[in-house]
Write a protein that holds these residues in place. Sequence first.
Motif, PDB file in Angstrom:
ATOM      1  N   ALA A 169      11.124  -9.632  -1.511  1.00 18.28           N
ATOM      2  CA  ALA A 169       9.586  -9.659  -2.831  1.00 18.28           C
ATOM      3  C   ALA A 169       9.908  -8.088  -2.332  1.00 18.28           C
ATOM      4  CB  ALA A 169       8.583  -9.816  -2.308  1.00 18.28           C
ATOM      5  N   ARG A 170       8.634  -7.326  -3.765  1.00 16.18           N
ATOM      6  CA  ARG A 170       8.540  -5.822  -3.269  1.00 16.18           C
ATOM      7  C   ARG A 170       7.331  -5.945  -3.689  1.00 16.18           C
ATOM      8  NH1 ARG A 170      13.066  -2.146  -6.491  1.00 16.18           N
ATOM      9  NH2 ARG A 170      11.394  -0.849  -7.481  1.00 16.18           N
ATOM     10  N   HIS A 171       6.900  -4.571  -2.895  1.00 15.98           N
ATOM     11  CA  HIS A 171       4.747  -4.446  -2.545  1.00 15.98           C
ATOM     12  C   HIS A 171       4.562  -2.868  -2.448  1.00 15.98           C
ATOM     13  CE1 HIS A 171       4.067  -9.256  -1.882  1.00 15.98           C
ATOM     14  NE2 HIS A 171       5.053  -8.832  -0.377  1.00 15.98           N
ATOM     15  N   GLU A 172       3.850  -2.747  -3.495  1.00 20.51           N
ATOM     16  CA  GLU A 172       3.420  -1.537  -3.273  1.00 20.51           C
ATOM     17  C   GLU A 172       1.826  -2.005  -3.107  1.00 20.51           C
ATOM     18  OE1 GLU A 172       3.495   0.997  -6.826  1.00 20.51           O
ATOM     19  OE2 GLU A 172       5.897   0.161  -6.744  1.00 20.51           O
ATOM     20  N   PHE A 173       1.017  -0.747  -1.358  1.00 24.01           N
ATOM     21  CA  PHE A 173       0.114  -0.831  -0.961  1.00 24.01           C
ATOM     22  C   PHE A 173      -0.870   0.177  -0.282  1.00 24.01           C
ATOM     23  CE2 PHE A 173       3.017  -2.767   1.189  1.00 24.01           C
ATOM     24  CZ  PHE A 173       2.408  -2.426   2.845  1.00 24.01           C
ATOM     25  N   GLN A 174      -1.403   0.677  -0.333  1.00 21.60           N
ATOM     26  CA  GLN A 174      -1.911   2.037   0.458  1.00 21.60           C
ATOM     27  C   GLN A 174      -2.444   1.598   1.300  1.00 21.60           C
ATOM     28  OE1 GLN A 174      -3.196   5.409  -1.750  1.00 21.60           O
ATOM     29  NE2 GLN A 174      -4.853   5.919  -0.233  1.00 21.60           N
ATOM     30  N   VAL A 175      -2.363   1.997   2.851  1.00 19.70           N
ATOM     31  CA  VAL A 175      -3.280   2.235   3.931  1.00 19.70           C
ATOM     32  C   VAL A 175      -3.510   3.125   4.159  1.00 19.70           C
ATOM     33  CG1 VAL A 175      -2.470   1.201   7.017  1.00 19.70           C
ATOM     34  CG2 VAL A 175      -1.900   0.075   5.549  1.00 19.70           C
ATOM     35  N   GLY A 176      -4.948   3.793   4.658  1.00 17.88           N
ATOM     36  CA  GLY A 176      -5.466   4.882   4.752  1.00 17.88           C
ATOM     37  C   GLY A 176      -4.551   5.992   3.740  1.00 17.88           C
ATOM     38  N   HIS A 177      -3.885   7.126   3.721  1.00 18.46           N
ATOM     39  CA  HIS A 177      -3.994   8.020   2.743  1.00 18.46           C
ATOM     40  C   HIS A 177      -2.936   7.838   2.715  1.00 18.46           C
ATOM     41  CE1 HIS A 177      -7.522  10.580   4.041  1.00 18.46           C
ATOM     42  NE2 HIS A 177      -6.607  10.542   5.288  1.00 18.46           N
ATOM     43  N   VAL A 178      -1.754   6.759   3.066  1.00 14.85           N
ATOM     44  CA  VAL A 178      -0.062   7.134   3.157  1.00 14.85           C
ATOM     45  C   VAL A 178      -0.110   5.479   1.787  1.00 14.85           C
ATOM     46  CG1 VAL A 178       1.621   5.768   4.060  1.00 14.85           C
ATOM     47  CG2 VAL A 178       0.374   8.005   5.393  1.00 14.85           C
ATOM     48  N   ARG A 179       0.607   5.951   0.570  1.00 10.99           N
ATOM     49  CA  ARG A 179       1.012   4.911   0.359  1.00 10.99           C
ATOM     50  C   ARG A 179       2.689   4.308   0.247  1.00 10.99           C
ATOM     51  NH1 ARG A 179       0.604   9.317  -4.517  1.00 10.99           N
ATOM     52  NH2 ARG A 179       1.198  10.054  -3.339  1.00 10.99           N
ATOM     53  N   ILE A 180       2.817   3.311   0.135  1.00  8.51           N
ATOM     54  CA  ILE A 180       4.076   2.449   0.543  1.00  8.51           C
ATOM     55  C   ILE A 180       4.380   1.400  -0.427  1.00  8.51           C
ATOM     56  CG2 ILE A 180       4.881   1.212   3.014  1.00  8.51           C
ATOM     57  CD1 ILE A 180       2.477   1.513   4.347  1.00  8.51           C
ATOM     58  N   ALA A 181       5.557   1.793  -0.425  1.00  6.82           N
ATOM     59  CA  ALA A 181       6.797   1.268  -1.080  1.00  6.82           C
ATOM     60  C   ALA A 181       7.780   0.218  -0.339  1.00  6.82           C
ATOM     61  CB  ALA A 181       7.357   1.661  -2.317  1.00  6.82           C
ATOM     62  N   ALA A 182       7.242  -1.431  -0.260  1.00  5.23           N
ATOM     63  CA  ALA A 182       8.045  -2.004   0.617  1.00  5.23           C
ATOM     64  C   ALA A 182       8.787  -3.323   0.190  1.00  5.23           C
ATOM     65  CB  ALA A 182       7.045  -2.942   1.637  1.00  5.23           C
ATOM     66  N   THR A 183       9.674  -3.415   0.289  1.00  7.92           N
ATOM     67  CA  THR A 183      11.004  -4.893  -0.295  1.00  7.92           C
ATOM     68  C   THR A 183      11.453  -4.805   0.604  1.00  7.92           C
ATOM     69  OG1 THR A 183      11.163  -3.068  -2.009  1.00  7.92           O
ATOM     70  CG2 THR A 183      13.215  -4.847  -2.086  1.00  7.92           C
ATOM     71  N   GLY A 184      12.116  -6.580   1.156  1.00  4.24           N
ATOM     72  CA  GLY A 184      12.441  -7.119   1.637  1.00  4.24           C
ATOM     73  C   GLY A 184      13.027  -8.422   1.147  1.00  4.24           C
TER      74      GLY A 184
END
Length: 304
Positions: A169-184
């Motif tokens: 899966a691929r995910h995009e989300f934001q935590v605080g000021h950091v925009r994250i793209a995560a793939t596993g």
Amino acid sequence: MALSNWSRTVLTALTGLGAAGLGAFAWGVRECSQFELKEVTVPLLEPGTLRGEEEFRILHISDLHMIPNQKKKQEWVAGLASLNPDLVINTGDNLSDPKGVPGVLRAVGPLLRFPGLFVFGTNDYYAPRMVNPFVYLLGKKRKVSDIDLPWRGMRAAFMEHGWLDANQARHEFQVGHVRIAATGVDDPHHDLDDYDEVAGAPNPDADLAIALLHSPEPRVLTRFENDGYDISFSGHTHGGQICLPGSRALVTNCEIDRERVQGLHRFGKMWMHVSNGLGTSKFAPVRIFCRPSATLVHVVEKTS
């Protein structure tokens, strides 16, 4: 009949070796509960991303291999919530027993209030099996058992609290000021992965591109690196588990080289972090010069 001097010498030597072996085994068993928190710092964010904050903190846990009544492990992992991480990453092999799920949830329960990502290893799906220890030391891949583990309920609990399933899966989300793209991907050690399903560069607007896989197999790491991910997180190796002094691994139990069996390293242009893990198979409850650990990764801004 009286023993000769030579026979007495041999018997004494064998007795000494046996006692030394038992002592080493007892020490190795004790080391399995000597949990450590490791900390590393890696400059991945562009200047100004954190808007004046010092760092983005990622807590990496892996390989709990939980069996019932491992209360010390459960309490130690639960206590990691006091670190207040910005993100928790769990790279799998949570279970080592069909009755291990309650212990896993007691351990990670306090961590579920933080944003999280997870992938699974085969010991989330299938129970471990007794193996010849020499097979492990020879680095041969072991077959999985046919005993199913209750991973679906564990997965549901993780997701109900907001953790994102990154298996294929691929995910995009934001935590605080950091925009994250995560793939596993699912566990590549037993070929459960299909990189083509998730292939492609991460969103270029992301501040941090994260790759997740249970086992740090170079064939998959290469594809993540080619696609432009900043850092990968994996476990599986137990840091070598049976090591020489200085935590120098004898084997890695996968295709990664021994020099990168644990800790923070480079993989081409990508950083990679491999966890020592927090448990062992219930059939091999020994660690030598390789204590169980979790890692707090301090992600900071680049200086140039």
